[in-house]
Design a protein around this motif. Sequence first.
Motif, short mmCIF file in Angstrom:
data_model
loop_
_atom_site.label_atom_id
_atom_site.label_comp_id
_atom_site.label_asym_id
_atom_site.label_seq_id
_atom_site.Cartn_x
_atom_site.Cartn_y
_atom_site.Cartn_z
N ASN A 90 32.94 6.77 -12.36
CA ASN A 90 32.32 8.15 -12.24
C ASN A 90 34.15 8.35 -12.08
O ASN A 90 34.07 9.53 -11.61
CB ASN A 90 32.01 8.93 -12.07
CG ASN A 90 30.66 9.55 -12.42
OD1 ASN A 90 31.35 9.11 -14.14
ND2 ASN A 90 29.66 10.10 -12.45
N VAL A 91 35.21 7.92 -13.16
CA VAL A 91 36.85 8.91 -12.50
C VAL A 91 37.13 9.06 -14.20
O VAL A 91 36.59 8.42 -15.31
CB VAL A 91 37.81 7.74 -12.06
CG1 VAL A 91 39.15 8.74 -12.28
CG2 VAL A 91 37.20 7.24 -11.28
N ASN A 121 37.81 8.23 -20.16
CA ASN A 121 37.41 9.82 -19.86
C ASN A 121 38.91 10.48 -19.37
O ASN A 121 39.07 10.61 -18.69
CB ASN A 121 36.77 8.77 -18.65
CG ASN A 121 35.96 7.92 -18.51
OD1 ASN A 121 35.15 7.68 -20.17
ND2 ASN A 121 35.36 7.90 -18.04
N LEU A 122 39.07 11.35 -20.87
CA LEU A 122 40.38 11.83 -20.74
C LEU A 122 39.86 13.00 -21.39
O LEU A 122 39.38 13.49 -21.77
CB LEU A 122 41.15 11.06 -22.36
CG LEU A 122 42.60 12.13 -21.82
CD1 LEU A 122 43.50 11.94 -20.75
CD2 LEU A 122 43.50 11.17 -22.99
N ILE A 123 40.56 14.35 -20.89
CA ILE A 123 40.21 15.61 -20.96
C ILE A 123 41.85 15.88 -21.09
O ILE A 123 42.88 15.67 -19.91
CB ILE A 123 39.69 15.99 -19.49
CG1 ILE A 123 38.54 15.68 -19.40
CG2 ILE A 123 39.72 17.82 -19.84
CD1 ILE A 123 37.54 16.02 -18.37
N ILE A 124 42.28 16.42 -21.67
CA ILE A 124 43.51 17.02 -21.92
C ILE A 124 43.49 18.58 -21.95
O ILE A 124 42.91 19.55 -22.42
CB ILE A 124 44.28 16.65 -23.25
CG1 ILE A 124 44.54 15.72 -22.75
CG2 ILE A 124 46.44 17.29 -23.66
CD1 ILE A 124 45.40 15.00 -24.14
N ILE A 126 41.76 11.91 -12.02
CA ILE A 126 43.39 11.84 -11.59
C ILE A 126 44.75 12.53 -12.93
O ILE A 126 43.77 12.08 -13.91
CB ILE A 126 43.60 10.20 -11.90
CG1 ILE A 126 42.73 8.80 -11.44
CG2 ILE A 126 44.97 9.70 -12.36
CD1 ILE A 126 42.99 7.94 -11.33
N THR A 127 45.30 13.39 -12.29
CA THR A 127 45.91 14.01 -12.65
C THR A 127 47.17 13.53 -12.96
O THR A 127 47.52 12.96 -11.89
CB THR A 127 45.99 15.13 -12.63
OG1 THR A 127 46.69 15.29 -10.87
CG2 THR A 127 44.74 16.37 -12.15
N TYR A 137 41.52 13.30 -7.31
CA TYR A 137 41.55 14.37 -6.51
C TYR A 137 39.68 13.84 -6.42
O TYR A 137 38.95 13.05 -7.52
CB TYR A 137 41.30 15.60 -7.15
CG TYR A 137 42.44 16.20 -6.96
CD1 TYR A 137 43.53 17.20 -6.52
CD2 TYR A 137 43.27 15.60 -8.31
CE1 TYR A 137 44.18 18.10 -6.22
CE2 TYR A 137 44.80 16.67 -8.26
CZ TYR A 137 44.90 17.29 -7.68
OH TYR A 137 46.35 17.74 -7.39
N PRO A 138 38.92 14.79 -5.54
CA PRO A 138 37.05 14.04 -4.88
C PRO A 138 36.23 15.37 -5.44
O PRO A 138 36.78 16.11 -5.61
CB PRO A 138 37.18 14.10 -3.42
CG PRO A 138 38.27 15.12 -3.13
CD PRO A 138 39.90 14.80 -3.89
N LEU A 139 36.14 15.12 -6.99
CA LEU A 139 35.88 16.73 -7.24
C LEU A 139 34.21 17.36 -6.70
O LEU A 139 34.53 18.76 -6.61
CB LEU A 139 35.29 16.05 -8.94
CG LEU A 139 36.07 15.91 -9.62
CD1 LEU A 139 35.51 15.70 -11.30
CD2 LEU A 139 37.06 17.02 -9.98
#
Length: 398
Positions: A14-15, A41-44, A94-95, A168-170
């Motif tokens: 779930n990353v 699974n990408l957010i910009i 992941i950033t 990061y652990p959300l």
Amino acid sequence: MQNQPITQKITSLNVCVVIPTYNNQHTLKRVVDGVLNLTSNLIIVNDGSTDATAQILEGYPEIQQIHFPKNRGKGLALRTGFEKAIALGYNFAITIDSDGQHFPSDIPNFIEELDQHITKDVLIIGSRNMKQEGVPGKSSFGNTFSNFWFWFETGIKLKDTQSGFRLYPLKVLKKLNFYTTKFEFEIEVIVKCAWKDVEVKNMPIQVLYDETERVSHFRPFQDFTRISILNFWLVFLTLIYYKPRQFFRNIKKKGLKRFFIEDFLGSKDSPKKKALSVALGVFIGFSPLWGLQTFLAITLAIFFKLNKTISFAFSNVSLPPFIPFIIIGSLELGQLIFQESISYSVSDLMDNFEVIEHLKSYIVGSFALATLGALLFGFVAYFFFSIFKRKKRVLQHD
């Protein structure tokens, strides 16, 4: 074409990947395509770019996108990306920076590292080789500076605390409050995660500094000033909150007897170092530096490389029940030194004693008491720790 095994693992853990971007039109597409080779699974987060960024992102309608109308800072872009990731139900993010210095091909290494720590909270920071050719001098200096303050604030030694390539652990971030919005956010978040007992660790990554296409938005004076102010505040919180909280939590967790045996007697420090730590704590506790004892005990213990736990513990000889006795002892020594006589009673000390009237005698006597107390406690502690060390060796040989 995606790497199916790693894509499946990213999904099962779930990353997601969050890319904050601002005016990196020359490298953005390469970074986005590299991530899409591994996961969708990408957010910009487009932080108000004024170049061709918006047009480039129009070619990726399937990707989650957030567009700021104007530039608001990397920290706020990351925080917004995390909020979106949490809303979408992801557990980790992941950033990766969009300026081309990071390689998306390193993402599987983050996933493998996460898979080994999945039973506990972990924050992984990609560690760059700051000695390789092409690394800007300001980046190397800034990283060294940041590493020192992170160690001071958390007790954790890292090789790289400024890399933007992280996992990061959300679920932890969701519970924290953040106040910074620029580059300094990346310091605030790792310090606060460490204070929440998250394991913060480095993992080697590749790095590329290509000055022909890389655009850095770090402003040396403004951003370094912001980071310095943040570190000043975090150090203050460390000394008045985090370190004392950690000390009392250890006592509560272990019990006073076990804490004393393990953290005091069981410390690997030499009897001399432990005794000097006791002496420092007692000196600070007896001195007339009310309100600064914790700050000074921990700061000076770090500066002189002494045992912070022992120094802090013995600085608490000035707990409220002992204060009248410390004041009496200070006044008596002050009178002796100045060969004068002060009329007071114990009830005066408890009710309406005005120390300002006898300030000279009190301050000089207080430092004299602090010196004598430090010498006495220090010698007794050295004798005690030396005997304990010899007994321990005998028991080990038996």
